[in-house]
Design a protein around this motif. Structure first.
Motif, PDB file in Angstrom:
ATOM      1  N   GLU A 224       0.846  -1.194   0.000  1.00 28.60           N
ATOM      2  CA  GLU A 224       0.000   0.000   0.000  1.00 28.60           C
ATOM      3  C   GLU A 224       0.883   1.246   0.000  1.00 28.60           C
ATOM      4  OE1 GLU A 224      -4.166   0.990   2.099  1.00 28.60           O
ATOM      5  OE2 GLU A 224      -2.455   1.106   3.471  1.00 28.60           O
ATOM      6  N   PHE A 225       0.504   2.232  -0.775  1.00 27.87           N
ATOM      7  CA  PHE A 225       1.260   3.476  -0.848  1.00 27.87           C
ATOM      8  C   PHE A 225       0.278   4.636  -0.999  1.00 27.87           C
ATOM      9  CE2 PHE A 225       0.629   2.077  -5.174  1.00 27.87           C
ATOM     10  CZ  PHE A 225       0.379   3.232  -5.896  1.00 27.87           C
ATOM     11  N   THR A 226       0.782   5.852  -0.826  1.00 21.14           N
ATOM     12  CA  THR A 226      -0.024   7.063  -0.961  1.00 21.14           C
ATOM     13  C   THR A 226       0.355   7.773  -2.251  1.00 21.14           C
ATOM     14  OG1 THR A 226      -0.224   7.370   1.429  1.00 21.14           O
ATOM     15  CG2 THR A 226      -0.594   9.304   0.051  1.00 21.14           C
ATOM     16  N   LEU A 227      -0.641   8.052  -3.072  1.00 19.02           N
ATOM     17  CA  LEU A 227      -0.443   8.931  -4.228  1.00 19.02           C
ATOM     18  C   LEU A 227      -0.833  10.334  -3.798  1.00 19.02           C
ATOM     19  CD1 LEU A 227       0.139   9.457  -7.232  1.00 19.02           C
ATOM     20  CD2 LEU A 227      -2.279   8.955  -7.676  1.00 19.02           C
ATOM     21  N   ARG A 228       0.110  11.255  -3.899  1.00 19.91           N
ATOM     22  CA  ARG A 228      -0.099  12.628  -3.444  1.00 19.91           C
ATOM     23  C   ARG A 228      -0.115  13.564  -4.645  1.00 19.91           C
ATOM     24  NH1 ARG A 228       4.020  13.114   0.261  1.00 19.91           N
ATOM     25  NH2 ARG A 228       2.574  12.262   1.824  1.00 19.91           N
ATOM     26  N   VAL A 229      -1.095  14.468  -4.670  1.00 21.93           N
ATOM     27  CA  VAL A 229      -1.208  15.468  -5.727  1.00 21.93           C
ATOM     28  C   VAL A 229      -1.165  16.842  -5.063  1.00 21.93           C
ATOM     29  CG1 VAL A 229      -2.567  16.328  -7.664  1.00 21.93           C
ATOM     30  CG2 VAL A 229      -2.669  13.897  -7.066  1.00 21.93           C
ATOM     31  N   ASP A 230      -0.100  17.589  -5.330  1.00 24.15           N
ATOM     32  CA  ASP A 230       0.027  18.961  -4.814  1.00 24.15           C
ATOM     33  C   ASP A 230      -0.339  19.933  -5.929  1.00 24.15           C
ATOM     34  OD1 ASP A 230       0.846  18.526  -2.141  1.00 24.15           O
ATOM     35  OD2 ASP A 230       2.869  18.033  -2.818  1.00 24.15           O
ATOM     36  N   LEU A 231      -1.310  20.806  -5.648  1.00 25.54           N
ATOM     37  CA  LEU A 231      -1.834  21.744  -6.642  1.00 25.54           C
ATOM     38  C   LEU A 231      -1.352  23.150  -6.345  1.00 25.54           C
ATOM     39  CD1 LEU A 231      -5.531  20.451  -6.668  1.00 25.54           C
ATOM     40  CD2 LEU A 231      -3.732  19.903  -8.318  1.00 25.54           C
ATOM     41  N   THR A 232      -0.837  23.832  -7.361  1.00 23.83           N
ATOM     42  CA  THR A 232      -0.397  25.221  -7.210  1.00 23.83           C
ATOM     43  C   THR A 232      -1.023  26.077  -8.300  1.00 23.83           C
ATOM     44  OG1 THR A 232       1.589  24.750  -8.505  1.00 23.83           O
ATOM     45  CG2 THR A 232       1.797  24.655  -6.111  1.00 23.83           C
ATOM     46  N   ASP A 233      -1.217  27.343  -7.984  1.00 23.37           N
ATOM     47  CA  ASP A 233      -1.772  28.301  -8.934  1.00 23.37           C
ATOM     48  C   ASP A 233      -0.745  28.568 -10.032  1.00 23.37           C
ATOM     49  OD1 ASP A 233      -4.049  30.682  -9.076  1.00 23.37           O
ATOM     50  OD2 ASP A 233      -2.105  31.321  -9.843  1.00 23.37           O
ATOM     51  N   GLY A 234      -1.226  28.538 -11.290  1.00 18.83           N
ATOM     52  CA  GLY A 234      -0.314  28.730 -12.412  1.00 18.83           C
ATOM     53  C   GLY A 234       0.238  30.130 -12.525  1.00 18.83           C
ATOM     54  N   SER A 235      -0.331  31.080 -11.753  1.00  9.04           N
ATOM     55  CA  SER A 235       0.137  32.462 -11.818  1.00  9.04           C
ATOM     56  C   SER A 235       0.978  32.850 -10.608  1.00  9.04           C
ATOM     57  CB  SER A 235      -1.060  33.412 -11.939  1.00  9.04           C
ATOM     58  OG  SER A 235      -0.659  34.759 -11.891  1.00  9.04           O
ATOM     59  N   THR A 236       0.530  32.452  -9.411  1.00  9.50           N
ATOM     60  CA  THR A 236       1.206  32.898  -8.188  1.00  9.50           C
ATOM     61  C   THR A 236       2.092  31.838  -7.564  1.00  9.50           C
ATOM     62  OG1 THR A 236      -0.613  32.180  -6.752  1.00  9.50           O
ATOM     63  CG2 THR A 236      -0.768  34.399  -7.708  1.00  9.50           C
ATOM     64  N   GLY A 237       1.875  30.563  -7.901  1.00  9.24           N
ATOM     65  CA  GLY A 237       2.625  29.489  -7.277  1.00  9.24           C
ATOM     66  C   GLY A 237       2.113  29.099  -5.909  1.00  9.24           C
ATOM     67  N   ARG A 238       1.028  29.709  -5.462  1.00  9.32           N
ATOM     68  CA  ARG A 238       0.462  29.387  -4.149  1.00  9.32           C
ATOM     69  C   ARG A 238      -0.402  28.132  -4.237  1.00  9.32           C
ATOM     70  NH1 ARG A 238      -1.601  35.558  -2.858  1.00  9.32           N
ATOM     71  NH2 ARG A 238       0.482  36.495  -2.591  1.00  9.32           N
ATOM     72  N   PRO A 239      -0.626  27.461  -3.092  1.00 11.56           N
ATOM     73  CA  PRO A 239      -1.488  26.270  -3.111  1.00 11.56           C
ATOM     74  C   PRO A 239      -2.888  26.611  -3.612  1.00 11.56           C
ATOM     75  CG  PRO A 239      -0.253  26.395  -1.052  1.00 11.56           C
ATOM     76  CD  PRO A 239      -0.027  27.702  -1.756  1.00 11.56           C
ATOM     77  N   VAL A 240      -3.431  25.746  -4.441  1.00 14.31           N
ATOM     78  CA  VAL A 240      -4.789  25.907  -4.948  1.00 14.31           C
ATOM     79  C   VAL A 240      -5.743  25.260  -3.951  1.00 14.31           C
ATOM     80  CG1 VAL A 240      -6.405  25.148  -6.730  1.00 14.31           C
ATOM     81  CG2 VAL A 240      -4.170  26.077  -7.370  1.00 14.31           C
ATOM     82  N   ASP A 241      -6.594  26.066  -3.338  1.00 20.14           N
ATOM     83  CA  ASP A 241      -7.516  25.542  -2.334  1.00 20.14           C
ATOM     84  C   ASP A 241      -8.936  26.031  -2.605  1.00 20.14           C
ATOM     85  OD1 ASP A 241      -7.851  23.840  -0.159  1.00 20.14           O
ATOM     86  OD2 ASP A 241      -7.874  25.492   1.266  1.00 20.14           O
ATOM     87  N   ASP A 242      -9.273  26.172  -3.895  1.00 17.10           N
ATOM     88  CA  ASP A 242     -10.601  26.658  -4.247  1.00 17.10           C
ATOM     89  C   ASP A 242     -11.283  25.710  -5.228  1.00 17.10           C
ATOM     90  OD1 ASP A 242      -9.024  27.112  -6.435  1.00 17.10           O
ATOM     91  OD2 ASP A 242      -9.348  29.274  -6.541  1.00 17.10           O
ATOM     92  N   LEU A 243     -11.066  24.389  -5.042  1.00 15.28           N
ATOM     93  CA  LEU A 243     -11.719  23.420  -5.905  1.00 15.28           C
ATOM     94  C   LEU A 243     -13.219  23.404  -5.628  1.00 15.28           C
ATOM     95  CD1 LEU A 243      -9.280  20.364  -5.775  1.00 15.28           C
ATOM     96  CD2 LEU A 243      -9.294  22.303  -7.364  1.00 15.28           C
ATOM     97  N   VAL A 244     -13.996  23.251  -6.687  1.00 14.35           N
ATOM     98  CA  VAL A 244     -15.445  23.139  -6.552  1.00 14.35           C
ATOM     99  C   VAL A 244     -15.854  21.715  -6.896  1.00 14.35           C
ATOM    100  CG1 VAL A 244     -15.847  25.565  -7.061  1.00 14.35           C
ATOM    101  CG2 VAL A 244     -15.827  23.923  -8.931  1.00 14.35           C
ATOM    102  N   SER A 245     -17.004  21.313  -6.395  1.00 16.17           N
ATOM    103  CA  SER A 245     -17.494  19.966  -6.656  1.00 16.17           C
ATOM    104  C   SER A 245     -17.721  19.785  -8.155  1.00 16.17           C
ATOM    105  CB  SER A 245     -18.796  19.728  -5.893  1.00 16.17           C
ATOM    106  OG  SER A 245     -19.279  18.427  -6.131  1.00 16.17           O
ATOM    107  N   HIS A 246     -17.070  18.782  -8.718  1.00 18.07           N
ATOM    108  CA  HIS A 246     -17.117  18.501 -10.154  1.00 18.07           C
ATOM    109  C   HIS A 246     -17.597  17.066 -10.301  1.00 18.07           C
ATOM    110  CE1 HIS A 246     -15.849  18.450 -14.359  1.00 18.07           C
ATOM    111  NE2 HIS A 246     -15.099  17.388 -14.124  1.00 18.07           N
TER     112      HIS A 246
END
Length: 423
Positions: A224-246
């Motif tokens: 068992e392992f963890t797949l990690r996805v780190d999301l960053t803003d393409g303009s500022t490089g800050r973490p993306v924390d505004d995902l909406v339900s899709h």
């Protein structure tokens, strides 16, 4: 004077400034799919009608989830008020009732076994509209003026009585006009909605960028392992924390082995701002491809890709049988719609808002497509898909039954528009 008052009231109603658009709806349920503790569930946060008031939370069981106990913790990010409870996953869950004290941003923490997910959401409550104020205010004022007019008329003061009666008529007219015109106006934001951005970039927010990695860095077959996805803003490089339900999930992650014999469609947990994680187990060494479908607020949907390697000796794995779908045309042509039909196994339950899902990948992994079954009658699943170019495609049709996600793998050979078999 009365005419001027009526004209002003009409102008207020017709030319009122429209409210800013919001992608949230007060009173609506929020549904978020989660792959947690090796099980597939859908978290349901029921809409709230008032605060302080009840907040009902349920956990719908899908694969390997029936009876799973989930700890709940709801915290207001504004006032800090925190409540806790537990919920048990079931096909028809009994909703746990917690109490919220205010509208606005909240955070729901889920715990099942050693897995922890943090889901941000907003408690939204419809506020009374300006139209309601004008309607009831106009009728109330009309009633007062009408009573005053009758009393004044009874004392033989005809001039003031006429004026009061005309005012009452004006109040009724304003109320009636509001009733007529208010449905034409956009609704205002509910209590608890996010503040409207004063300066929005042209075209919305930029796309997110992703870094995918595994922990441990080199998982072994069967481990068992963890797949990690780190999301960053393409303009500022800050973490993306505004995902909406899709499609009822913050993100859909598809993982396949390069040869297509391994396939997983999962829904990672948000463990920190800009970070998604999901636990997996690969059954064979080799190269694996990962795709994340997501959508951020005020931006479009996007597909992020990555990969990782599994090294070591293959673990014992069950042989997965393929199915033979009915294709129309029998030899699909690139760039033209094709119909793909398969038999469903058991009673079909809605999953991720749909009766079924079709995921298609070309052999080298440079293309991934995802379409939905839209409710074919009976025990058949029917999809329409346009393959982008000739070649062999790997495909997986999925649907949910009671307690199980059914995955049906198959391959499709697609011809070019000018080939003899294309007709």
């Amino acid at each position: 004077m009365i005419r001027a008052f009526l004209l002003a009231a009409v102008l207020v109603v017709v030319f009122a400034a429209p409210a800013a658009a919001h992608n949230v709806t007060a009173g609506a349920d929020l549904r978020i799919a989660q792959t947690i503790a090796g099980a597939e569930v859908t978290l349901v946060i029921k809409g709230t009608s008032r605060v302080p008031g009840p907040l009902r939370i349920g956990v719908v069981a899908y694969e390997r989830a029936d009876g799973l106990q989930v700890s709940l913790e709801v915290r207001s990010l504004t006032g800090g008020h925190t409540v806790t409870g537990t919920a048990r996953a079931a096909a028809e869950p009994a909703y746990t009732e917690l109490r919220v004290e205010e509208t606005g941003p909240h955070q729901l923490t889920l715990r099942a076994g050693s897995a922890v997910a943090v889901v941000p959401f907003r408690v939204l409550v419809e506020r009374g509209s300006a139209g309601d104020f004008l309607v009831y205010g106009g009728l109330f004022a009309a009633g007062l003026l009408l009573v005053g007019g009758l009393l004044t008329g009874a004392t033989s003061r005809r001039g003031p009585a006429m004026l009061l009666s005309a005012g009452a008529a004006a109040g009724v007219t304003v109320a009636a006009m509001v009733v007529v015109f208010e449905p034409m106006l956009p609704p205002g934001p509910p209590d608890g909605a996010a503040p409207t951005a004063t300066a929005q970039p042209a075209g919305g927010r930029p796309f997110a960028q992703a870094r995918m990695e595994t922990a441990p860095a080199r998982p072994a077959p069967g481990q068992e392992f963890t797949l990690r996805v780190d999301l960053t803003d393409g303009s500022t490089g800050r973490p993306v924390d505004d995902l909406v339900s899709h499609h009822e999930a913050l993100a859909h992650v598809v993982v396949t082995s390069e040869d297509g014999r391994y396939f997983r469609h999962v829904h990672p947990l948000r463990t920190a701002p800009g970070r998604l994680e999901v636990r997996l187990r690969a059954d064979r060494p080799g190269r694996y491809l990962a795709y994340a479908e997501l959508e951020r607020e005020d931006s479009g949907g996007q597909l992020l890709t990555g990969g990782f390697a599994v090294e070591g000796e293959p673990a014992a794995a069950a042989v997965e049988e393929t199915v033979a779908p009915t294709l129309r045309p029998a030899a699909p042509v690139a760039g033209r719609p094709a119909t793909i039909e398969l038999p469903a196994e058991g009673r079909v339950r809605p999953w991720l808002g749909m009766a079924g899902h079709l995921i298609v990948r070309n052999q080298d992994g440079s293309f991934l497509g995802h379409v939905h079954e839209m409710g074919t009658a009976g025990n058949r699943l029917r999809f329409t898909f346009s393959f982008p170019r000739p070649g062999r495609y790997l495909a997986w049709a999925q649907h949910a039954t009671d307690g199980r996600i059914v995955t049906m793998p198959f391959t499709v050979d697609v011809t070019g528009p000018g080939s003899a078999s294309a007709g």
